[in-house]
Enzyme design. Structure first.
Site, mmCIF file in Angstrom:
data_model
loop_
_atom_site.group_PDB
_atom_site.id
_atom_site.type_symbol
_atom_site.label_atom_id
_atom_site.label_comp_id
_atom_site.label_asym_id
_atom_site.label_seq_id
_atom_site.Cartn_x
_atom_site.Cartn_y
_atom_site.Cartn_z
ATOM 1 N N ARG A 101 43.132 52.439 64.280
ATOM 2 C CA ARG A 101 44.251 53.071 63.568
ATOM 3 C C ARG A 101 45.209 51.960 63.144
ATOM 4 O O ARG A 101 45.903 51.393 63.990
ATOM 5 C CB ARG A 101 44.976 54.079 64.484
ATOM 6 C CG ARG A 101 45.997 54.962 63.795
ATOM 7 C CD ARG A 101 45.386 56.073 62.922
ATOM 8 N NE ARG A 101 44.518 56.975 63.609
ATOM 9 C CZ ARG A 101 44.945 58.019 64.353
ATOM 10 N NH1 ARG A 101 46.212 58.294 64.414
ATOM 11 N NH2 ARG A 101 44.077 58.803 64.952
ATOM 12 N N ASP A 120 55.782 55.771 63.872
ATOM 13 C CA ASP A 120 54.551 55.052 64.184
ATOM 14 C C ASP A 120 54.775 53.552 64.240
ATOM 15 O O ASP A 120 54.016 52.816 64.874
ATOM 16 C CB ASP A 120 53.471 55.364 63.141
ATOM 17 C CG ASP A 120 52.942 56.764 63.326
ATOM 18 O OD1 ASP A 120 53.593 57.709 62.843
ATOM 19 O OD2 ASP A 120 51.903 56.929 63.988
#
Lengths: 347, 347
Positions: free
Chosen positions: B93, B237
Site C-alpha cells: 500500500r 494516511d
C-alpha cells in the site's frame, strides 16, 4: 441550401416517442444495460413514470407533462375535465418547475381552444416538445461561445438528450463546444445515489465520441486542484427570481469547489426553469426521497440493517457562486434579479 | 480503585486477532453483512490482505505489518532474512506511511535484538499494537476537549476501531466526545467507491449507540449549508512535514466545504502518520487503483461497457484548510512545520 444548418447529428436514442395516442417513455432506470419503453396512455401513466424515476430530467418532465395533458384531453369534453390530470401531474415531482410550467401552459391553451379540443392539445404538446428542442439548440450555441479553447470540463448528473427533448442543456453546450473544438475532455461525476452520471451522461458522451472519464463525486475537488479544468457545466431543476439555482444534490458542492479554484461555473437551462414566484432559493422545496435509495445500490444493500440515511434529492446553489446562466433567450451574467428578468421576460 | 479509568467499553469486533503464530485479519470487504477472518501466517499473507483491501486503515496496516515482520522472523535466522518480507510489506500500500514506519521500526528492533530473535520481534509487534491503542485513547480525550457542546459532526471514510488497534482515531474522538455529552448527531459520508462510511463507520456508530444518519458524499455541502454542523473530523494516511494532510479521496472536498462554511476541520492521527521526508503534500504519491472499482458497485456494473474512469484513492488537503491535527503527543495548532515538529519530535 441546407434548411437546417444545425451541425450536430441527431441523438441515437430518444427518451420519448409519440404515436399520436400513446407517449412511449424510455425507462431510464434500466440504462445503460437495457433499452425499454413504457407505454403511457393517460396523465396518470405519465405521472407514475415521473414518480418512479423511469422518466427524469426537468425539461423532459415538462414535455412529458404536456403530452400527459394532451392524453387527458382525449377523455375530456373540455378544459374543466383537465383539472384532475393537472393535479396528478403536478404532484409527481415537486422540484422540477418545468412540470408546473407545462401544466399551466396546457391549461391556458385548453381554456382558449376553439373547435377540436383534444386535437388542439395534441398539437400544442407537439409544439411544446419542438420548442424545447429548439431552445436546446440555441443554448448549445450560446453556451459554447462562453468557452475558451482548449478546455477540460466537469459535468454533473444528466442534463443531456435523455433529460430533454434532445441534445440536452448542459450536455448540449458540451456537445456543441466539442464540435467547435473547444472541449478536450469531459469528466462526468457519477452522481449518487441514482448514478445518472455513470449510467446516462457517460453513455451519451461515449455515443457522441467525446473523450470522457468518469469520476466519483468526491473526486471533483482533487481534479480541480490537480488538472487544468476550464469550466463546470450543469443543468437546473428550478431557478429562483434572484438567480439561485436548484439542481441535483451535489451541485452546490461543485459550485463551492469551483469558486475555491476560480473555475467558471455555468448553468444551462431553458427559461421554463425560472420560477419568479420563488423570491430566492430558500423558497424552493427540497424533495426528500426514500432513504433506501441511499442505503442500497443497484438493489444491493450497502449499509447495516436498521441504518438511517438522508436522501435530499436537490440542493440550492446561491447565485454568487454562478458565473452565468445560459438560456435560449440569452446569457444571464452577472446573475441577479434584474439581469434574469431582463433576459427571461423582456426579450 | 479501577486500574484502567478509560471510560468507554471495548469494541465489539476487533479487526485483528493474534494467536502467537497466526495473525487473524477481519475481512472488511464483507462487512457489515458477514464477519469472517483471514489467517495470515507470513508477511506475504499480510501484504496480500492489505493489497486486496481485506485489511485497511492506515494505523491498522502499520500494526499488521509489525506482525508480518514478526511472522517473517519465525522463519529467519536473523535480521538479514527480513529484508524480503520488509520489501513485500512496503509494496502492499504505497500511501499509508504507518506501514513504512512499522516496517522500519521492526527492522531496527531486529538489528538490535539479542537472544531469541523471533521472540523479540513477536513481543515488539504486540507492544506496537498496544502503543497504537494507547495513542488512540489519548487522542480521543485530547480531541474531545476541542469540541463545544452540543455539536453535530460530519465524518468521512472509516478511521474507527476497524481501522486501528481499537477505538479509532477520528471515530475515537467522536466516541469519547459522545461519552462526554458533546456529540448530538454524526453524519458519516458513504465514501465512494469502497463505501467505508456506509459499511464500516455507520456500523461502528450504531454498535456504540451513537445517533447517526448516513449521507452520500455529495450531500455534505448541503448539510453544512442547512444544518448547524459543529465540526468535520477525519483521519489521515500520511501527513507531510508542513502539515498537508493526505487522506481518503474526498477529504479535500470536505475541507474546502468546511472552510466555505467556517466549520472547524480536525484531523486525528497518531504521530506515526507524519512523514517528515515529504516536505509538502505534493511529495506524497497518490495511489491510483483499478478503475473497475468506480465502474462497478458491489460487483454490479454501473457504467457502459468500454467506459473509462479515474480511481484516485487519496487526495491532499493543504494545511491552510486544517484547523488542528490531534496526535497522541498533543494538538498541532496552528498547522505548520514548526508546530508539527514541536509536537511530534520534541515532546
Amino acid at each position: 441550401m441546407n434548411p437546417d444548418p444545425f451541425p450536430l447529428p441527431p441523438d441515437k436514442v430518444s427518451p420519448l416517442e409519440w404515436t399520436g395516442d400513446c407517449l412511449r417513455v424510455l425507462d431510464q432506470r434500466l440504462l445503460p444495460s437495457r433499452i425499454a419503453y413504457l407505454d403511457c396512455r393517460s396523465a396518470e401513466d405519465v405521472a407514475e413514470a415521473t414518480r418512479s424515476m423511469a422518466l427524469r430530467g426537468a425539461p423532459l418532465i415538462g414535455v412529458a407533462a404536456a403530452f400527459g395533458m394532451a392524453l387527458a384531453a382525449r377523455r375530456s369534453d373540455g378544459p374543466a375535465g383537465l383539472s384532475r390530470a393537472a393535479e396528478v401531474l403536478r404532484r409527481s415531482r415537486p422540484t422540477a418547475v418545468n412540470l408546473f410550467h407545462a401544466v399551466e401552459h396546457m391549461l391556458s391553451v385548453a381554456h382558449a381552444a376553439n373547435g377540436d379540443f383534444a386535437d388542439r392539445l395534441r398539437r400544442e404538446a407537439e409544439a411544446y416538445w419542438k420548442r424545447d428542442f429548439e431552445a436546446n439548440r440555441t443554448m448549445a450555441r450560446t453556451g459554447s461561445a462562453l468557452l475558451k479553447r482548449p478546455c477540460r470540463v466537469i459535468t454533473y448528473c444528466n442534463a443531456g438528450a435523455l433529460a430533454t427533448s434532445g441534445l440536452g442543456t448542459s450536455l448540449g453546450m458540451i456537445r456543441y463546444a466539442f464540435h467547435e473544438g473547444k472541449i478536450e475532455h469531459v469528466y462526468p461525476c457519477e452522481t449518487r445515489p441514482y448514478l445518472q452520471g455513470s449510467r446516462l451522461t457517460l453513455w451519451e458522451l461515449m455515443q457522441c465520441g467525446i473523450p470522457a472519464t468518469l469520476i466519483t463525486d468526491n473526486m471533483a475537488g482533487h481534479l480541480m486542484k490537480t488538472r487544468p479544468i476550464g469550466a463546470v457545466i450543469v443543468g437546473s431543476d428550478r431557478i429562483a427570481a434572484n438567480g439561485d439555482v436548484c439542481n441535483k444534490i451535489g451541485t452546490y458542492m461543485l459550485a463551492v469547489l469551483a469558486r475555491h479554484h476560480r473555475i467558471p461555473f455555468y448553468v444551462v437551462a431553458p427559461t421554463t426553469t425560472v420560477d419568479f414566484s420563488a423570491r430566492t432559493g430558500a423558497a424552493i422545496p427540497i424533495e426528500e426521497r426514500n432513504p433506501d435509495e441511499v442505503l442500497t445500490l443497484a438493489g444491493q444493500r450497502i449499509a447495516p440493517a436498521g441504518a438511517r440515511a438522508h436522501h435530499f434529492a436537490f440542493d440550492v446553489t446561491p447565485r454568487e457562486l454562478v458565473t452565468a446562466i445560459v438560456t435560449e433567450k440569452g446569457v444571464v451574467r452577472p446573475v441577479n434579479n434584474k439581469k434574469l428578468k431582463e433576459v427571461v421576460v423582456r426579450r
